[in-house]
Design an enzyme around this catalytic site. Structure first.
Site, PDB file in Angstrom:
ATOM      1  CG  LEU A 122      -2.015  -0.911   1.327  1.00  0.00           C
ATOM      2  CD1 LEU A 122      -1.617  -2.303   1.652  1.00  0.00           C
ATOM      3  CD2 LEU A 122      -2.989  -0.634   2.357  1.00  0.00           C
ATOM      4  N   GLY A 171       1.403   3.951   5.110  1.00  0.00           N
ATOM      5  CA  GLY A 171       2.638   3.187   3.962  1.00  0.00           C
ATOM      6  C   GLY A 171       2.158   1.513   4.949  1.00  0.00           C
ATOM      7  CB  SER A 172       0.925  -1.254   5.987  1.00  0.00           C
ATOM      8  OG  SER A 172      -0.149  -0.414   4.910  1.00  0.00           O
ATOM      9  NE  ARG A 173       4.620  -7.241   2.064  1.00  0.00           N
ATOM     10  CZ  ARG A 173       5.629  -8.087   1.908  1.00  0.00           C
ATOM     11  NH1 ARG A 173       7.173  -7.116   1.540  1.00  0.00           N
ATOM     12  NH2 ARG A 173       6.341  -9.248   1.720  1.00  0.00           N
TER      13      ARG A 173
END
Length: 239
Positions: free
Chosen positions: A115, A203-205
């Site tokens: 993301l 911001g991530s996954r």
């Protein structure tokens, strides 16, 4: 005899409000304090200098956009694993699920979605079922698009048992800028496919570990829509 009362549907103000309500996505509750703070800061900056107020207003709008929670309509099929997040499929590979869930240390197919700060950052339930375990583990804040982010970064893992008996693992992973993972489900809770269950800030996954025999339906580089895009088809029988 025609009515002389004004038609609410033809009222331009009412129409504009209805159009905005239908067009603009709602905001996740976690974003309200940030937006309220942004509004207050904007008013103070505007008093000091109008151009600063404009900057504050833009920053507040950007914050509201980050916390947006658009409505999603999941497919009717119950044999699908849906994307848990909006973003880009960054990895499709075999990997061992997080150790803190207590699962056998056996590789499973993992689909990772990255993301960016511009994507919707709420996470969706990938399949209808029951939450069997939730496990949080502190860690680093490496860039979420790196392979080792799944092992080294702060994360929150959810073990989900589908109605057909399949085990799914969904992992929220913090990124380079992310500093807060929110998970809104608990052990034993029943969940529905497509519902919002969490949020990662800035911001991530998100990783999904599939049960053996699943058929992956996406490709690396493909964009996903959380709660709607099918990531995989489940095997006929649960494990």
């Amino acid at each position: 005899m025609s009515s002389t009362a004004p038609d609410k549907a033809s009222n331009p103000i009412t129409h504009a409000l209805n159009l905005a309500r239908e067009t603009l996505p709602p905001m996740h509750p976690a974003g309200r304090p940030f937006v309220a703070g942004g509004v207050a800061a904007t008013l103070l900056l505007r008093r000091a200098w109008k151009p600063l107020g404009a900057v504050g207003a833009l920053a507040t709008l950007a914050t509201a956009a980050f916390f947006r929670e658009p409505k999603r309509v999941p497919p009717e099929r119950d044999d699908l694993v849906l994307a848990a997040a909006d973003g880009i499929v960054s990895l499709i590979e075999e990997a061992t699920p997080p150790a803190e869930l207590g699962l056998p240390a056996e590789p499973r197919m993992r689909v990772s979605v990255f993301l960016s700060v511009f994507d919707v950052h709420v996470q969706r339930v990938p399949a209808t079922g029951v939450v069997e375990r939730v496990a949080y583990r502190p860690g680093k804040f490496l860039s979420a698009d790196l392979d080792k982010a799944s092992d080294d970064n702060e994360r929150n893992s959810v073990l989900l048992r589908t109605e057909a008996g399949h085990e799914l693992v969904v992992v929220q992973i913090a990124g380079l800028v992310a500093r807060r993972i929110l998970c809104q489900v608990a052990d034993g809770e029943k969940v529905q496919a497509g519902d919002t269950y969490g949020l990662i800030r800035f911001g991530s996954r998100v990783d999904i570990y599939l049960p053996p025999g699943s058929e992956v339906l996406v490709r690396k580089g493909q964009r996903t829509i959380g709660g709607e895009t099918p990531l995989a088809a489940l095997p006929e029988r649960g494990a």
